[in-house]
Scaffold this motif. Structure first.
Motif, short mmCIF file in Angstrom:
data_model
loop_
_atom_site.label_atom_id
_atom_site.label_comp_id
_atom_site.label_asym_id
_atom_site.label_seq_id
_atom_site.Cartn_x
_atom_site.Cartn_y
_atom_site.Cartn_z
N GLU A 104 14.37 71.52 63.82
CA GLU A 104 14.23 71.89 62.41
C GLU A 104 13.95 70.70 61.50
OE1 GLU A 104 17.28 74.33 60.83
OE2 GLU A 104 17.13 75.87 62.38
N SER A 105 14.62 69.58 61.73
CA SER A 105 14.42 68.40 60.88
C SER A 105 14.46 67.14 61.74
CB SER A 105 15.49 68.33 59.78
OG SER A 105 16.78 68.33 60.34
N VAL A 106 13.70 66.14 61.32
CA VAL A 106 13.59 64.93 62.12
C VAL A 106 14.11 63.69 61.39
CG1 VAL A 106 11.65 65.79 63.48
CG2 VAL A 106 11.20 64.59 61.33
N ASP A 107 14.43 63.83 60.11
CA ASP A 107 14.90 62.68 59.35
C ASP A 107 15.71 63.18 58.16
OD1 ASP A 107 15.23 60.06 58.56
OD2 ASP A 107 13.28 59.90 57.58
N VAL A 108 16.82 62.50 57.87
CA VAL A 108 17.64 62.82 56.71
C VAL A 108 17.88 61.52 55.97
CG1 VAL A 108 19.88 63.69 55.91
CG2 VAL A 108 18.78 64.75 57.89
N PHE A 109 17.70 61.53 54.65
CA PHE A 109 17.78 60.29 53.90
C PHE A 109 18.15 60.56 52.45
CE2 PHE A 109 13.53 61.94 54.27
CZ PHE A 109 13.05 61.96 52.97
N ARG A 110 18.59 59.50 51.77
CA ARG A 110 18.95 59.59 50.36
C ARG A 110 17.99 58.72 49.57
NH1 ARG A 110 25.38 58.51 50.77
NH2 ARG A 110 25.30 58.88 48.51
N VAL A 111 17.48 59.26 48.47
CA VAL A 111 16.48 58.57 47.67
C VAL A 111 17.06 58.25 46.29
CG1 VAL A 111 14.18 58.68 46.66
CG2 VAL A 111 14.62 59.79 48.85
N PRO A 112 16.98 57.00 45.83
CA PRO A 112 17.45 56.69 44.48
C PRO A 112 16.64 57.47 43.44
CG PRO A 112 17.15 54.68 45.76
CD PRO A 112 16.54 55.79 46.56
N VAL A 113 17.33 58.15 42.54
CA VAL A 113 16.64 58.92 41.52
C VAL A 113 15.81 58.01 40.62
CG1 VAL A 113 16.99 60.42 39.50
CG2 VAL A 113 18.35 60.78 41.57
N GLY A 114 16.31 56.81 40.35
CA GLY A 114 15.56 55.87 39.53
C GLY A 114 14.20 55.55 40.10
N ASP A 115 14.10 55.49 41.44
CA ASP A 115 12.80 55.23 42.06
C ASP A 115 11.88 56.44 41.97
OD1 ASP A 115 13.57 52.66 42.67
OD2 ASP A 115 14.12 53.10 44.75
N LEU A 116 12.45 57.64 42.02
CA LEU A 116 11.64 58.84 41.84
C LEU A 116 11.07 58.91 40.43
CD1 LEU A 116 13.93 61.47 43.62
CD2 LEU A 116 11.70 60.68 44.44
N LEU A 117 11.83 58.42 39.46
CA LEU A 117 11.40 58.48 38.06
C LEU A 117 10.44 57.36 37.69
CD1 LEU A 117 14.87 59.29 36.44
CD2 LEU A 117 12.98 60.88 36.80
N ASP A 118 10.34 56.34 38.50
CA ASP A 118 9.45 55.21 38.22
C ASP A 118 8.01 55.71 38.17
OD1 ASP A 118 7.91 52.88 38.23
OD2 ASP A 118 9.30 51.83 39.56
N ALA A 119 7.31 55.42 37.07
CA ALA A 119 5.94 55.90 36.90
C ALA A 119 5.03 55.47 38.04
CB ALA A 119 5.38 55.41 35.56
N ALA A 120 5.30 54.30 38.63
CA ALA A 120 4.47 53.82 39.74
C ALA A 120 4.59 54.70 40.97
CB ALA A 120 4.85 52.38 40.08
N ASN A 121 5.65 55.51 41.05
CA ASN A 121 5.90 56.36 42.22
C ASN A 121 5.59 57.82 41.95
OD1 ASN A 121 6.85 54.11 43.63
ND2 ASN A 121 8.96 54.44 42.95
N ARG A 122 4.93 58.13 40.82
CA ARG A 122 4.65 59.51 40.48
C ARG A 122 3.15 59.76 40.45
NH1 ARG A 122 8.51 62.60 36.46
NH2 ARG A 122 7.48 64.20 37.69
#
Length: 232
Positions: A159-177
């Motif tokens: 069902e899944s091959v990887d589980v991880f936690r992502v910093p919300v601040g990095d998701l919000l970074d304009a360079a990552n959107r």
């Protein structure tokens, strides 16, 4: 002027309280393309756990408007699955007869998929269900807070091959959107996407995160015209 989406946020002092308030007031997903279910009467109810908490060790690289140690739990689905193979997703799945509702289903599925300890999770409420027309599901997001983090890993590699936690601040970074672009009824449909540490988050998961960030006032200006290529 650089095109952007999202509104300018204020500094977030208590993300948990803001998530609770969002669940209490509700929200409109504002989907900009028809998400008509093939058969609404037979749509299968499902739930996903949108689990926020404090990162174990490494904080976000960006200095945004949310605490640098705030993160969200995600997984990568197995490439052999019939539905959304290989995509990054929230833990979750269909409601079963033994579930008392979306919260029970989200916690059960998260434990089965990632090994997370449900006793260390505080459900904060429910958000309106989102129609997922590709697989004829009606999916209820369950925002939650990680009160006692536990070890997580892919439990069943079918069902899944990887589980991880992502910093919300990095998701919000304009360079990552950015946005994905797909043909739709003679035109092009764009939807939000995130690119962090070589991972691409798109589809349902990116839509839920992006709309939640907007409603919470966490979003920062980002370039909607930046196209993120995804394998389909």
């Amino acid at each position: 002027m650089t095109p952007y989406a999202g509104r300018m946020p204020a500094t977030t002092a208590d993300p948990r309280a803001e998530l609770v308030a969002l669940c209490e007031r509700g929200m409109d997903w504002s989907l900009d393309m028809p998400r008509v279910l093939p058969d609404a009467a037979s749509a299968r109810p499902a739930a996903v756990l949108v689990l926020f908490g404090v990162l174990d060790s490494v904080p976000a690289r960006s200095n945004g408007h949310v605490p640098r140690d705030l993160d969200v739990l995600l997984l990568r689905r197995a490439a052999t699955l019939d539905s959304h193979p290989g995509q990054i997703a929230f833990p979750g799945g269909r409601l079963e007869a033994s579930d008392g509702g979306p919260v029970d289903a989200a916690l059960r599925e998260a434990a089965e998929e990632t090994g997370v300890d449900p006793d260390g999770i505080e459900p904060l409420g429910l958000l309106p269900a989102v129609p997922l027309f590709v697989s004829n599901h009606l999916v209820t997001p369950v925002p939650a807070w990680w009160t006692r983090p536990s070890e997580v890993a892919a439990v069943d590699h079918r069902e899944s091959v990887d589980v991880f936690r992502v910093p919300v601040g990095d998701l919000l970074d304009a360079a990552n959107r950015g946005s994905t672009a797909h043909p739709y009824e003679g035109g092009v449909h764009r939807a939000p996407a995130f690119t962090v540490d070589g991972r691409i988050i798109w589809g349902f998961t990116a839509i839920v995160l992006a709309r939640m960030f907007d409603e919470l006032g966490w979003s920062e200006p980002w370039d909607e015209l930046r196209i993120v290529d995804v394998e389909r």
